[in-house]
Motif scaffolding. Structure first.
Motif, short mmCIF file in Angstrom:
data_model
loop_
_atom_site.label_atom_id
_atom_site.label_comp_id
_atom_site.label_asym_id
_atom_site.label_seq_id
_atom_site.Cartn_x
_atom_site.Cartn_y
_atom_site.Cartn_z
N SER A 36 0.91 -1.20 -0.10
CA SER A 36 0.22 0.07 -0.02
C SER A 36 0.63 1.29 -0.06
O SER A 36 0.39 2.36 -0.17
CB SER A 36 -0.91 0.10 1.22
OG SER A 36 -1.76 -1.02 1.14
N TYR A 37 2.12 0.95 0.06
CA TYR A 37 3.16 2.22 0.13
C TYR A 37 3.86 2.47 -1.23
O TYR A 37 4.57 1.38 -1.70
CB TYR A 37 4.08 2.07 1.43
CG TYR A 37 3.16 2.03 2.74
CD1 TYR A 37 2.52 1.01 3.16
CD2 TYR A 37 3.43 3.27 3.14
CE1 TYR A 37 1.95 1.23 4.12
CE2 TYR A 37 2.56 3.28 4.70
CZ TYR A 37 2.07 2.39 5.00
OH TYR A 37 1.09 2.47 6.21
N GLY A 38 3.98 3.69 -1.36
CA GLY A 38 5.01 4.06 -2.56
C GLY A 38 6.20 4.47 -1.89
O GLY A 38 6.48 4.76 -0.54
N MET A 39 7.43 4.13 -2.37
CA MET A 39 8.80 4.25 -1.89
C MET A 39 9.77 5.00 -2.52
O MET A 39 9.45 5.12 -3.92
CB MET A 39 9.23 2.89 -2.03
CG MET A 39 8.39 1.63 -1.13
SD MET A 39 8.41 1.97 0.55
CE MET A 39 9.97 1.65 1.07
N GLY A 40 10.50 5.76 -2.12
CA GLY A 40 11.37 6.56 -2.54
C GLY A 40 12.69 6.43 -1.84
O GLY A 40 13.11 5.81 -0.88
N TRP A 41 13.82 6.92 -2.86
CA TRP A 41 15.00 7.11 -2.15
C TRP A 41 15.63 8.27 -2.53
O TRP A 41 15.30 9.04 -3.60
CB TRP A 41 16.12 6.05 -3.29
CG TRP A 41 16.01 4.55 -3.00
CD1 TRP A 41 15.41 3.61 -3.86
CD2 TRP A 41 16.93 3.96 -1.98
NE1 TRP A 41 15.52 2.33 -3.20
CE2 TRP A 41 16.37 2.66 -2.02
CE3 TRP A 41 17.66 4.30 -0.86
CZ2 TRP A 41 16.86 1.58 -1.06
CZ3 TRP A 41 18.10 3.19 -0.07
CH2 TRP A 41 17.77 2.06 -0.13
N PHE A 42 16.24 8.98 -1.59
CA PHE A 42 16.70 10.39 -1.36
C PHE A 42 18.20 10.09 -1.07
O PHE A 42 18.75 9.06 -0.51
CB PHE A 42 16.05 11.10 -0.58
CG PHE A 42 14.65 11.22 -0.82
CD1 PHE A 42 13.57 10.15 -0.45
CD2 PHE A 42 14.03 12.52 -1.43
CE1 PHE A 42 12.20 10.32 -0.96
CE2 PHE A 42 12.77 12.71 -1.70
CZ PHE A 42 11.94 11.51 -1.55
N ARG A 43 18.91 11.37 -1.32
CA ARG A 43 20.12 11.34 -0.71
C ARG A 43 20.64 12.47 -0.14
O ARG A 43 19.88 13.83 -0.59
CB ARG A 43 21.27 10.78 -1.89
CG ARG A 43 21.26 11.66 -2.98
CD ARG A 43 22.11 11.02 -3.90
NE ARG A 43 22.32 11.88 -5.08
CZ ARG A 43 22.93 11.80 -6.17
NH1 ARG A 43 23.25 10.43 -6.56
NH2 ARG A 43 23.11 12.50 -7.24
N ARG A 44 21.80 12.67 0.71
CA ARG A 44 22.11 13.92 1.18
C ARG A 44 23.69 13.91 1.40
O ARG A 44 24.14 13.09 2.01
CB ARG A 44 21.21 14.34 2.63
CG ARG A 44 21.93 15.35 3.49
CD ARG A 44 21.14 15.75 4.59
NE ARG A 44 19.68 16.35 4.36
CZ ARG A 44 18.79 16.17 5.28
NH1 ARG A 44 18.97 15.47 6.41
NH2 ARG A 44 17.81 16.93 4.92
N THR A 45 24.10 15.22 0.91
CA THR A 45 25.65 15.38 1.28
C THR A 45 25.75 16.49 2.16
O THR A 45 24.84 17.34 2.22
CB THR A 45 26.37 15.63 -0.11
OG1 THR A 45 25.62 16.75 -0.88
CG2 THR A 45 26.41 14.31 -1.00
N PRO A 46 26.77 16.45 3.05
CA PRO A 46 27.09 17.77 3.94
C PRO A 46 26.91 19.01 3.39
O PRO A 46 27.61 19.30 2.01
CB PRO A 46 28.38 17.54 4.29
CG PRO A 46 28.57 15.80 4.33
CD PRO A 46 27.77 15.51 2.94
N GLY A 47 25.97 19.83 3.77
CA GLY A 47 26.29 21.20 3.47
C GLY A 47 24.86 21.48 2.08
O GLY A 47 24.65 22.31 1.69
N LYS A 48 24.35 20.16 1.87
CA LYS A 48 23.10 20.32 0.82
C LYS A 48 21.99 19.83 1.24
O LYS A 48 21.83 19.13 2.10
CB LYS A 48 23.73 19.56 -0.24
CG LYS A 48 25.06 20.01 -1.26
CD LYS A 48 25.08 19.17 -2.66
CE LYS A 48 26.37 19.77 -3.27
NZ LYS A 48 26.66 18.88 -4.69
#
Length: 117
Positions: free
Chosen positions: A30-42
């Motif tokens: 029942s769930y849509g799924m996502g991938w995200f990313r983070r780099t320092p300072g962004k």
């Protein structure tokens, strides 16, 4: 919904990694799924998303043609296959879940991906 990512690590430029995100606690399909990313300072950056049925997948322009997202509802797991990795792909990658098309309300703890040049 509890999300646990795995599969991050250190890889040379041009190499590949596959991230996994296992979900527990609710009806996964029942769930849509996502991938995200983070780099320092962004700011956190969208990478890819798959809908609850698994028939619609969207990618950020920066990863199109190199990353592939998929889901296995029988295993409550989504994957992110990352090929032709570049140093600029270095980040902490987060898995997220949303009930159908609601906002992403559930997040994993993140897994570090480091691409050396």
């Amino acid at each position: 919904v509890k999300l646990v990512e795995s599969g991050g690590g250190l890889v040379q430029a041009g190499g590949s990694l596959r991230l996994s995100c296992r979900a527990s606690g609710r009806t996964f399909n029942s769930y849509g799924m996502g991938w995200f990313r983070r780099t320092p300072g962004k700011e956190r950056e969208f990478v890819a998303a798959i809908n609850w049925r698994g028939d619609t997948i969207n990618y950020a322009e920066a990863v199109k043609g190199r990353f592939t997202m998929s889901r296995d509802n029988a295993k409550n797991t989504v994957y992110l296959q990352m090929n032709s990795l570049k140093p600029e792909d270095t980040a902490v990658y987060y898995c997220a879940a949303r009930y159908y098309t609601d906002p992403y309300d559930y997040w994993g703890q993140g897994t570090q991906v480091t691409v050396s040049s």
